[in-house]
Enzyme design. Structure first.
Site, PDB file in Angstrom:
ATOM      1  N   HIS A  11      40.937  36.627  40.597  1.00 37.40           N
ATOM      2  CA  HIS A  11      41.301  37.137  41.821  1.00 37.40           C
ATOM      3  C   HIS A  11      42.548  36.231  42.230  1.00 37.40           C
ATOM      4  CE1 HIS A  11      41.547  37.137  46.334  1.00 37.40           C
ATOM      5  NE2 HIS A  11      41.133  38.361  46.394  1.00 37.40           N
TER       6      HIS A  11
ATOM      7  N   VAL B 120      43.538  34.486  44.558  1.00 37.54           N
ATOM      8  CA  VAL B 120      43.527  32.858  45.355  1.00 37.54           C
ATOM      9  C   VAL B 120      42.858  32.124  44.034  1.00 37.54           C
ATOM     10  CG1 VAL B 120      43.219  33.763  47.655  1.00 37.54           C
ATOM     11  CG2 VAL B 120      41.108  33.293  46.370  1.00 37.54           C
ATOM     12  N   LYS B 121      42.706  32.229  42.891  1.00 34.27           N
ATOM     13  CA  LYS B 121      41.975  31.549  41.915  1.00 34.27           C
ATOM     14  C   LYS B 121      42.981  30.900  41.203  1.00 34.27           C
ATOM     15  CE  LYS B 121      38.124  32.693  43.338  1.00 34.27           C
ATOM     16  NZ  LYS B 121      37.701  34.148  43.270  1.00 34.27           N
ATOM     17  N   HIS B 122      42.632  30.107  40.147  1.00 30.39           N
ATOM     18  CA  HIS B 122      43.597  29.146  39.440  1.00 30.39           C
ATOM     19  C   HIS B 122      44.539  29.814  38.586  1.00 30.39           C
ATOM     20  CE1 HIS B 122      39.685  27.153  40.371  1.00 30.39           C
ATOM     21  NE2 HIS B 122      40.395  26.130  40.385  1.00 30.39           N
TER      22      HIS B 122
END
Ligand code: PLP
Length: 403
Positions: free
Chosen positions: A199, A201-203
């Site tokens: 997603h 907002v992930k790394h």
């Protein structure tokens, strides 16, 4: 007015000027020209989905985390569902997980008609407590689903040991933890199946997307079929062998990740180390700044892990403040700091209360922590001024409400 209160800056929520002019979100993707080019090239290629980029991305992620196999999915939730299926969860079975997580972790057990059972968390890391897991194992328990909360790995070895002793499948929800290390091993190479999310907002992002890593060839085969309607071969395999015949061997879904998304993922993977280093640097700055800031308890990091810092959840020391978590939250938002809360414990959501009769009070450590949790902005695209703004805003708000 006392000297101390006169020297306090007026909060934006009381009409003062905000620390920032524009809102700093709690999380956000970073997309550069190389990412855009990679996607454009794939759009011009023969394969938009289930083509060469899917295989390349899966192999690259498997190699990066140190697993033998990786199977991509259209989301982390789809990957969790597939892992619950591959673990053999059926109606009547139970799977034990943490209450302090995103609902998808427990929902994947429900998708299979099985029952999620919660085990309380430990107070320091807020990860599921292995002793609480042990006390909830019954003859119906088939799987255990630890969550690496905020990117700090759960205490995996004791959980793995419990899983082995009781014949359970361990599915690690590492949707927060790509790049985290536990006792010198990268998350993704420890549990029988490890689930990641891509997603924004992930790394690393593919827009939406997810992955399961595993060393087990049977799990891998089931996962591949489950994401493709339960069909035993994919379209590219059939094209390469000039065959039309296929068989549906289990009831699966269309949970495929596209070549377009995997082209983005491959490009993002090249920047993962750098992004993790950046997140770790931000966490260090926060921890150093909050060491002597009254009213704030920064997240605890155990000695045997290197967290991936998906989130930076602080706990407020409400005994030292004259305001509630809600008031501090609103004050920070008005300073244009995009704070968030992770998570409402899953069993307290109306769906879980109605279906399972939870009333609150069942998981006191998770519930108490939830009352004081606030997630501060944490993403690799934050610059030094952004970090400074967060520290300044928190100091401003907490000194205002200090008792
Ligand atoms: C702990 C956890 N598990 C699962 C998921 C689901 O991942 P996705 O949003 O990719 O479906 C999330 C999403 O943020 C998550 O935080």
């Amino acid at each position: 007015m006392t000297v101390a209160s006169a020297s306090r800056e007026e909060l934006a929520i009381h009409g003062g000027s905000p620390v920032r002019k524009t809102l700093l979100p709690y999380g956000r993707q970073s997309i550069d020209e190389s990412d855009i080019q990679a996607v454009v090239e794939t759009l011009r290629s023969d394969w938009l989905t289930t083509g060469p980029k899917v295989v390349e991305f899966e192999e690259a992620v498997a190699a990066w985390v140190g697993a033998k196999r990786a199977i991509s999915f259209s989301s982390g939730t789809a990957a969790l569902h597939a892992a619950a299926f591959a673990a053999g969860l059926h109606p009547g079975d139970e799977a034990i997980t943490s209450p302090l997580t995103f609902a998808a972790t427990a929902n994947c057990v429900l998708y299979q008609g099985a029952t999620p059972v919660f085990a309380d968390v430990v107070p320091d890391t807020l990860n599921v407590d292995p002793q609480q897991i042990a006390s909830r194992i019954t003859p119906q328990t088939k799987a255990v689903l630890p969550v690496d909360y905020a990117g700090h790995p759960a205490d995996l070895d004791p959980i793995l040991e419990l899983a082995e002793r009781h014949g359970l499948v361990m599915i690690e929800d590492a949707c927060h933890a790509l790049g985290a290390e536990y006792r010198g091993r990268r998350v993704g190479s420890v549990a029988q199946m490890t689930v990641f999310s891509f997603h924004p907002v992930k790394h690393l992002t593919t827009g939406e997307g997810g992955m399961v890593t595993t060393d087990n060839p049977q799990f891998a085969e089931t996962l591949r079929r489950f994401r493709n309607h339960g069909i035993s071969t994919d379209a590219r395999q059939r094209q390469s062998t000039a065959q039309w015949y296929y068989e549906m061997v289990l009831l699966g879904f269309n949970y495929r990740l596209t070549d377009i998304a995997c082209a983005l993922g491959l490009q993002q993977l090249k920047k993962l180390e750098e992004n993790l280093a950046r997140r770790r640097h931000i966490a260090e700055r926060y921890i150093a700044a909050f060491r002597n800031m009254p009213g704030v308890l920064p997240p605890r990091v155990r000695d045997d892990v290197n967290p991936a810092w998906h989130l930076f959840p602080i706990r407020l020391d409400l005994n030292r403040l004259s305001a509630s978590r809600g008031e501090v939250f609103q004050a920070l938002r008005t300073e244009n700091i995009g704070v968030n809360v992770h998570y409402i414990p899953v069993h307290l959501h109306p769906y879980y209360r109605d279906r399972f009769g939870y009333k609150g009070g069942e998981y006191p450590v998770a519930e108490t922590a939830y009352e004081s949790l606030i997630s501060l902005p944490m993403f690799h695209g934050m610059n030094e001024d952004d970090v400074e703004d967060v520290i300044r805003a928190l100091g401003k708000v907490l000194s205002h409400y200090e008792k």
